[in-house]
Design a protein around this motif. Structure first.
Motif, PDB file in Angstrom:
ATOM      1  N   ALA A  52       5.830   6.026  -7.018  1.00 40.73           N
ATOM      2  CA  ALA A  52       6.115   6.617  -5.712  1.00 40.73           C
ATOM      3  C   ALA A  52       6.680   5.584  -4.756  1.00 40.73           C
ATOM      4  N   GLY A  53       7.659   6.023  -3.955  1.00 41.04           N
ATOM      5  CA  GLY A  53       8.240   5.116  -2.985  1.00 41.04           C
ATOM      6  C   GLY A  53       8.001   5.539  -1.561  1.00 41.04           C
ATOM      7  N   ASN A  54       7.189   6.570  -1.369  1.00 36.76           N
ATOM      8  CA  ASN A  54       6.988   7.105  -0.016  1.00 36.76           C
ATOM      9  C   ASN A  54       5.520   7.435   0.206  1.00 36.76           C
ATOM     10  N   THR A  55       4.651   6.448  -0.079  1.00 39.04           N
ATOM     11  CA  THR A  55       3.216   6.627   0.102  1.00 39.04           C
ATOM     12  C   THR A  55       2.879   6.640   1.591  1.00 39.04           C
ATOM     13  N   ALA A  56       1.989   7.520   1.970  1.00 37.22           N
ATOM     14  CA  ALA A  56       1.607   7.626   3.378  1.00 37.22           C
ATOM     15  C   ALA A  56       1.095   6.288   3.902  1.00 37.22           C
TER      16      ALA A  56
ATOM     17  N   LEU B 117       4.062  -1.127 -12.526  1.00 40.24           N
ATOM     18  CA  LEU B 117       2.997  -0.990 -11.544  1.00 40.24           C
ATOM     19  C   LEU B 117       2.034   0.090 -12.030  1.00 40.24           C
ATOM     20  N   ARG B 118       0.738  -0.238 -12.080  1.00 40.22           N
ATOM     21  CA  ARG B 118      -0.254   0.695 -12.628  1.00 40.22           C
ATOM     22  C   ARG B 118      -1.368   0.935 -11.611  1.00 40.22           C
ATOM     23  N   LEU B 119      -1.719   2.191 -11.413  1.00 43.88           N
ATOM     24  CA  LEU B 119      -2.797   2.589 -10.505  1.00 43.88           C
ATOM     25  C   LEU B 119      -4.056   2.835 -11.323  1.00 43.88           C
TER      26      LEU B 119
ATOM     27  N   SER C  13      -5.804   0.588  -5.433  1.00 40.67           N
ATOM     28  CA  SER C  13      -5.316   1.134  -4.164  1.00 40.67           C
ATOM     29  C   SER C  13      -3.858   1.573  -4.285  1.00 40.67           C
ATOM     30  N   GLU C  14      -3.609   2.848  -4.003  1.00 44.04           N
ATOM     31  CA  GLU C  14      -2.237   3.346  -4.010  1.00 44.04           C
ATOM     32  C   GLU C  14      -1.409   2.681  -2.923  1.00 44.04           C
TER      33      GLU C  14
END
Length: 549
Positions: free
Chosen positions: A10-14, A247-249, A216-217
């Protein structure tokens, strides 16, 4: 591992900067470079004293230095505006930012999520910290980098306590791990608990592929932003990020289960925090609190990390460990190490439960609320008291899975609290090489030299015939000092590369053989054991082998 359920794209995390606008990120990097918004550029603007104060999170000297530079009208106004915005957290006019960053403009900063409007003022203020970072080139001119790092605003840049999912920037622990890491080329490296990506930056300069994980996202969103902002300097293709970075969550080693790496680095959330019944992740500071009681997070990693290392691969991390009343500090760390694993722990500091509580309550600005501070402080002391903890150690951990067919050769647990040379990583690497060399060679047949940074120091009482104390001191690396016997001092003085260690020991045996209490049966063996320790610690080095120095 393409397609992993843990993959973060994701490139648009809050509440984190956007990394899905590669063209705009490239433009921003060009603007920052054109401004000379670099470590050296900011240092020149502020001057030595204000720069040093800013590194201690004291902003007033920097505020005054920037005001002086702007009044002098020496062409630094654009750089001053950016320094004010991100380093000093001072709101700026939209027009000022448009002029300072002409390609990106204020609108671009808003779109990226790096600034936000100040309600009712027409000003823009920093939504994230963005600061220069980098390291010098090697002596051969390779390896240097000028980068920028985005993270959440620090405590000195905002009011109130930090948010629990705070993404830490360039902190003392992260730079300590950078300086400690032994750099070598490897195909696959793991940055466990990447945060905003500092360790990954360095790994990308000497590793083919880096996997970076975090629970952490928001942290992964910052890391992705930072890697793509610095894509050119890190040799990353924004259109094919996966070729060099994954990148791993996920928690701890879950996102890399079944994989192996040549190098693992980790600045894990090792802070020991009181646990409360019914608490959940939202109650924890994710950048520092692993969610386990006591020092469980470090214990679990020390035990588990060898399982993701390829043969001959190693891991380096920082950690805290509890020291129970009446026990030595190394007792608990020794119990964590898996059998057959090479291990080296260096304790750099030990503090009381009171000092520990004060440090971490201040870290998150929890001291700003008097009642909360009192209650939280009491919880720390009660938690440590429940386990009879008398001290908390902090230090560096090195672990290695031995290469196939080799037994573990290193088991060291030592305390070094005085200043050491930085970066220490190259010296730790040389120490590992020396330990491996000793395990594979006949010391008695080796020609030895005194290392170039070693000096001898002798002390004797006035009128005494012989010195009572003989010391060897290192001027570099871990800067050790060792106490020597008369015969060991005689051995070292003969290490000019002409005779083998066995020949020198034999000559000393013949010279001292008639002395009182001399034991001919054990002399050479005991002496060469002491010599091996001097080689292991770098006081003596095999002749003709500069890699071990």
């Amino acid at each position: 591992m393409p397609g992993s359920p843990y993959e973060f794209t994701a490139g648009n995390t809050a509440d984190a900067p956007r990394s899905d606008l590669p063209a705009l990120l490239s433009t921003l990097a060009a603007d920052l470079r054109g401004l000379d918004y670099t470590l050296d550029g900011v240092a020149r603007l502020l001057g030595p004293a204000a720069s040093a104060a800013l590194n201690r999170d004291q902003i007033i000297p920097a505020v005054l230095a920037v005001e002086h530079a702007v009044r002098a009208d020496n062409g630094t106004a654009p750089l001053a505006a950016v320094v004010r915005l991100w380093l000093l957290a001072e709101p700026q006019e939209k027009e000022t930012l448009d002029a300072a960053l002409p390609g990106t403009g204020a609108d671009g900063l808003l779109e990226l999520g790096l600034v936000q409007p100040v309600p009712g003022s027409g000003l823009l203020t920093a939504k994230a910290d963005l600061r220069p970072y980098g390291w010098d080139k090697n002596e051969d001119g390779s390896g240097g980098a000028e980068l920028w790092v985005a993270s959440d605003l620090a405590a000195h840049q905002q009011a109130g306590m930090l948010r629990h999912d705070h993404v830490l920037g360039i902190g003392q622990a992260s730079t300590t791990l950078v300086q400690t890491t032994i750099r070598r080329h490897t195909g696959r490296a793991l940055d466990l608990g990447t945060g905003c990506g500092i360790q990954a930056f360095h790994l990308l300069h000497h590793c083919q592929h880096v996997t970076a994980t975090d629970i952490s996202e928001r942290a992964l969103a910052y890391a992705r932003f930072n890697i793509l902002l610095n894509a050119e300097a890190l040799s990353v293709d924004p259109d094919h990020l996966e070729d060099r970075v994954s990148l791993r969550l996920g928690s701890l080693l879950e996102p890399v289960a079944g994989e192996e790496f040549g190098l693992v680095v980790s600045n894990p959330p090792f802070v020991i925090t009181p646990r409360s019944p019914g608490e959940d992740a939202a109650d924890q500071f994710t950048y520092r609190d692993g969610g386990l009681p006591g020092d469980g997070i470090v214990a679990s990693l020390v035990a588990a990390l060898p399982g993701v290392l390829e043969p001959g691969g190693w891991a380096q991390m920082l950690g805290n460990w509890e020291v129970a009343a009446g026990s030595s500090w190394e007792e608990r760390p020794k119990s964590w190490v898996r059998q057959g694993t090479d291990a080296w722990f260096i304790q750099r500091e030990e503090v009381s439960p009171e000092q520990y509580a004060e440090t971490w309550l201040r870290d998150a600005s929890e001291s700003r609320d008097r009642q909360h501070y009192r209650e939280a402080y009491a919880q720390y002391l009660a938690d440590f008291g429940s386990r009879d903890v008398a001290g908390i150690g902090f230090g560096m951990v090195w672990l290695r899975r031995p290469a196939d067919g080799r037994a573990a050769a290193i088991s060291r647990f030592e305390e070094i609290t005085y200043p050491i040379e930085q970066p220490i990583g190259p010296h730790l690497g040389a120490a590992v090489e020396r330990a491996d060399w000793l395990a594979a060679h006949d010391l008695a047949a080796t020609h030895l030299l005194v290392a170039g940074d070693v000096t001898e120091e002798r002390h004797q009482r006035p009128g005494a015939e012989h010195p009572g104390v003989i010391l060897l001191r290192q001027g570099a690396g871990l800067r050790r000092t060792t106490l020597m016997s008369t015969e060991l001092a005689g051995f070292v003085s003969a290490c000019d590369g002409d005779l083998t260690a066995g020949q020198i020991a034999g000559a000393l045996e013949a010279l001292l053989g008639g002395g009182e209490g001399f034991d001919a049966g054990t002399f050479q063996g005991a002496l060469l054991a002491d010599v091996a320790n001097l080689v292991r610690d770098g006081f003596l080095v095999p002749a003709g082998n500069p890699a071990l120095e």
